[in-house]
Write an enzyme that holds these catalytic residues in place. Structure first.
Site, PDB file in Angstrom:
ATOM      1  N   TRP A  58      -2.082  -6.214  -6.797  1.00  0.00           N
ATOM      2  CA  TRP A  58      -2.377  -5.192  -7.798  1.00  0.00           C
ATOM      3  C   TRP A  58      -1.142  -4.435  -8.252  1.00  0.00           C
ATOM      4  O   TRP A  58      -1.025  -4.049  -9.422  1.00  0.00           O
ATOM      5  CB  TRP A  58      -3.451  -4.226  -7.303  1.00  0.00           C
ATOM      6  N   ASN A  59      -0.180  -4.181  -7.353  1.00  0.00           N
ATOM      7  CA  ASN A  59       1.063  -3.543  -7.790  1.00  0.00           C
ATOM      8  C   ASN A  59       1.756  -4.383  -8.854  1.00  0.00           C
ATOM      9  O   ASN A  59       2.184  -3.881  -9.896  1.00  0.00           O
ATOM     10  CB  ASN A  59       2.008  -3.360  -6.598  1.00  0.00           C
ATOM     11  N   SER A  60       1.874  -5.678  -8.585  1.00  0.00           N
ATOM     12  CA  SER A  60       2.539  -6.571  -9.534  1.00  0.00           C
ATOM     13  C   SER A  60       1.781  -6.651 -10.850  1.00  0.00           C
ATOM     14  O   SER A  60       2.371  -6.689 -11.928  1.00  0.00           O
ATOM     15  CB  SER A  60       2.672  -7.968  -8.919  1.00  0.00           C
ATOM     16  N   ASP A  99      -5.475   6.168   2.702  1.00  0.00           N
ATOM     17  CA  ASP A  99      -5.476   4.843   2.087  1.00  0.00           C
ATOM     18  C   ASP A  99      -6.818   4.147   2.320  1.00  0.00           C
ATOM     19  O   ASP A  99      -7.474   4.347   3.339  1.00  0.00           O
ATOM     20  CB  ASP A  99      -4.344   4.009   2.701  1.00  0.00           C
ATOM     21  N   HIS A 148       0.824  -1.203   0.000  1.00  0.00           N
ATOM     22  CA  HIS A 148       0.000   0.000   0.000  1.00  0.00           C
ATOM     23  C   HIS A 148       0.861   1.257   0.000  1.00  0.00           C
ATOM     24  O   HIS A 148       0.537   2.250  -0.671  1.00  0.00           O
ATOM     25  CB  HIS A 148      -0.937  -0.014   1.211  1.00  0.00           C
ATOM     26  N   GLU A 153      -7.603  -9.844  -1.985  1.00  0.00           N
ATOM     27  CA  GLU A 153      -8.494  -9.742  -3.146  1.00  0.00           C
ATOM     28  C   GLU A 153      -7.880 -10.347  -4.397  1.00  0.00           C
ATOM     29  O   GLU A 153      -8.382 -10.171  -5.503  1.00  0.00           O
ATOM     30  CB  GLU A 153      -8.841  -8.269  -3.401  1.00  0.00           C
ATOM     31  N   GLN A 154      -6.786 -11.097  -4.247  1.00  0.00           N
ATOM     32  CA  GLN A 154      -6.026 -11.555  -5.407  1.00  0.00           C
ATOM     33  C   GLN A 154      -6.808 -12.509  -6.308  1.00  0.00           C
ATOM     34  O   GLN A 154      -6.592 -12.541  -7.527  1.00  0.00           O
ATOM     35  CB  GLN A 154      -4.717 -12.196  -4.935  1.00  0.00           C
ATOM     36  N   HIS A 201       1.271 -13.588  -8.331  1.00  0.00           N
ATOM     37  CA  HIS A 201       0.301 -13.748  -7.254  1.00  0.00           C
ATOM     38  C   HIS A 201      -0.930 -12.859  -7.412  1.00  0.00           C
ATOM     39  O   HIS A 201      -1.859 -12.948  -6.625  1.00  0.00           O
ATOM     40  CB  HIS A 201       0.959 -13.454  -5.909  1.00  0.00           C
TER      41      HIS A 201
END
Length: 451
Positions: free
Chosen positions: A347-349, A115, A17, A368-369, A344
């Site tokens: 969201w960043n990835s 955030d 985050h 949430e993946q 995985h």
């Protein structure tokens, strides 16, 4: 004398985050030099090296405020990282309020942006008579679920995982209950109650900033924007924000990059489960053999197994990952490097993969993946997702087949082309006249008008 617009950012002590919201801050001050940003950071213990590096990389125009560490000594040592974060947030709230109040008194704030994990800050904006926004570091699909979670709670009586038919979320592709985030897998648990309560506070926001671009989730974003008259906060797609990392001469990463330079384009599979994701011992062994049996070259960021499936930012054990591999020649088949990215569905990835046009094997672990995996595989069709057996394990034969399919199969070629197209659209969104830049500029102009 130039009058600067002052924005307060409230982060949470979660590495993924932090990466996202700090990249947003950097983009904001880069585009608008007359906006001054103060980032308020709750703390606990000593930050890990990755977190230190994040703050060291920030421009001098971003002011940092580190709150006094909260006391965590009364908590069990083996507490789940998600519970740990919630406790830190709860105990930091008085400090956050005092910091915001002091900033507003000394330099009138135009807006507070917190955030999405810390929606408790949204009422502070109302108390201080300051515009209050939520920075949502994930998908519009997850946001839609959050905003409509109370409606689903009233409409559905059983456990979501027991529903046979896919669940309809406004503006989104239908999704099976088993692919909903972790807190929704047990409706009698405290996490589910906290999920609903946190989502209700989103309605206090003057707007929600989503780390994605309009064209990637157009249907969902349009559906949310059309509901603004019914009380849904304004939704702004302003991403993608990703961290651009570089290797310093002499670092361990250099030798891997040199090795990669010698390989053919698209011939190496990069295996990583983000900044903290881990697998069970059994799954590590299956993945190891599946990688070898695929016959494809790969780089694997390997971490020791963990009972929670995630390593917290602090307290992680420093063990030799090779100890957890099967015996035999496999030990010499891969390289392990201390970096993030891919697989995985964090969201960043995911956004890093999109920005660089890299096709994916979607292997979600937690949070949430699984929802992200559905978006990538069923909606955008830029990823393949392996099947798990009845024990929740992806077996080596499945791994071997899906790797070959992605890297040398016909379906992989189609996925690679779709991801390239998505990359081009992401690039366009961040241009001066792109959808994300225009949206962020409109917000910035609104904040400047209040100075």
């Amino acid at each position: 004398m130039e009058v600067k617009t002052h924005i307060a950012i409230v982060s949470v002590p979660v590495y993924s985050h932090l990466r996202s919201i700090l990249e947003f801050c950097k983009r904001l001050v880069h585009l608008h030099h007359d906006i001054h940003v103060t980032c308020i950071n709750p703390t606990f213990g000593s930050p890990c090296n990755n977190t230190k590096a994040l703050f060291d990389s920030l421009p001098l125009t971003l002011n940092q405020m580190f709150l006094p560490p909260v006391n965590m000594e009364d908590l069990p040592h083996d507490i789940h990282p998600a519970i740990q974060v919630q406790v830190i947030i709860s105990r930091s709230l008085p400090l956050i309020y005092d910091a915001l109040k002091a900033l507003h008194a000394s330099s009138r704030l135009a807006a507070i942006i917190s955030d999405g994990l810390i929606t408790q800050v949204l009422p502070f904006g109302k108390e201080l008579n300051v515009l209050s926004y939520s920075y949502f570091p994930s998908t519009a699909m997850l946001l839609s679920l959050c905003l409509y979670s109370s409606m689903l709670d009233k409409r559905i009586s059983c456990e979501y995982r027991d529903i046979v038919e896919p669940i309809e979320i406004p503006g989104c592709i239908p999704i099976h209950g088993t692919d909903l985030p972790d807190p929704l897998q047990d409706r009698s648990g405290a996490a589910y109650k906290q999920f609903l309560e946190g989502n209700e506070r989103f309605y206090l926001a003057d707007g929600i900033l989503v780390n994605n671009f309009f064209e990637m989730e157009e249907g969902t974003i349009r559906a949310l924007q059309q509901e603004e008259e019914k009380g849904i906060p304004s939704v702004y797609a302003i991403g993608p924000f990703v961290q651009e990392e570089s290797c310093k001469e002499g670092s361990n990463d250099i030798k891997y990059l040199r090795w990669l330079d010698k390989q053919q384009c698209n011939s190496v599979l990069y295996v990583s489960f983000g900044s903290g994701g881990t697998l069970s011992q059994e799954q590590i062994e299956e993945l190891a053999w599946g990688l070898e049996l695929s016959g494809q070259k790969f780089l694997w960021v390997l971490r020791p197994p963990n009972k929670f499936g995630i390593i917290a930012d602090i307290g992680a054990r420093h063990e030799d990952p090779f100890e957890f591999l099967p015996d035999g020649r496999l030990r010499g088949c891969f390289m392990s490097i201390p970096r993030n990215l891919l697989c995985h569905c964090g969201w960043n990835s995911t956004l890093e993969a999109v920005v660089h046009g890299i096709p994916l094997i979607a292997w979600p672990l937690f949070a949430e993946q699984k929802m992200n995996a559905v978006l990538l595989t069923d909606d955008l069709k830029v990823a393949l997702r392996p099947k798990v057996n009845e024990n929740g394990i992806v077996e080596r034969e499945e791994i071997t087949g899906i790797i070959r399919n992605l890297m040398v199969g016909e379906e992989g070629k189609e996925i690679r082309q779709r991801m390239k197209n998505l990359k081009d659209v992401a690039d366009d969104a961040l241009k001066d006249d792109g959808s994300s830049t225009v949206t962020l500029t409109q917000l910035a102009l609104k904040w400047k008008s209040l100075s």
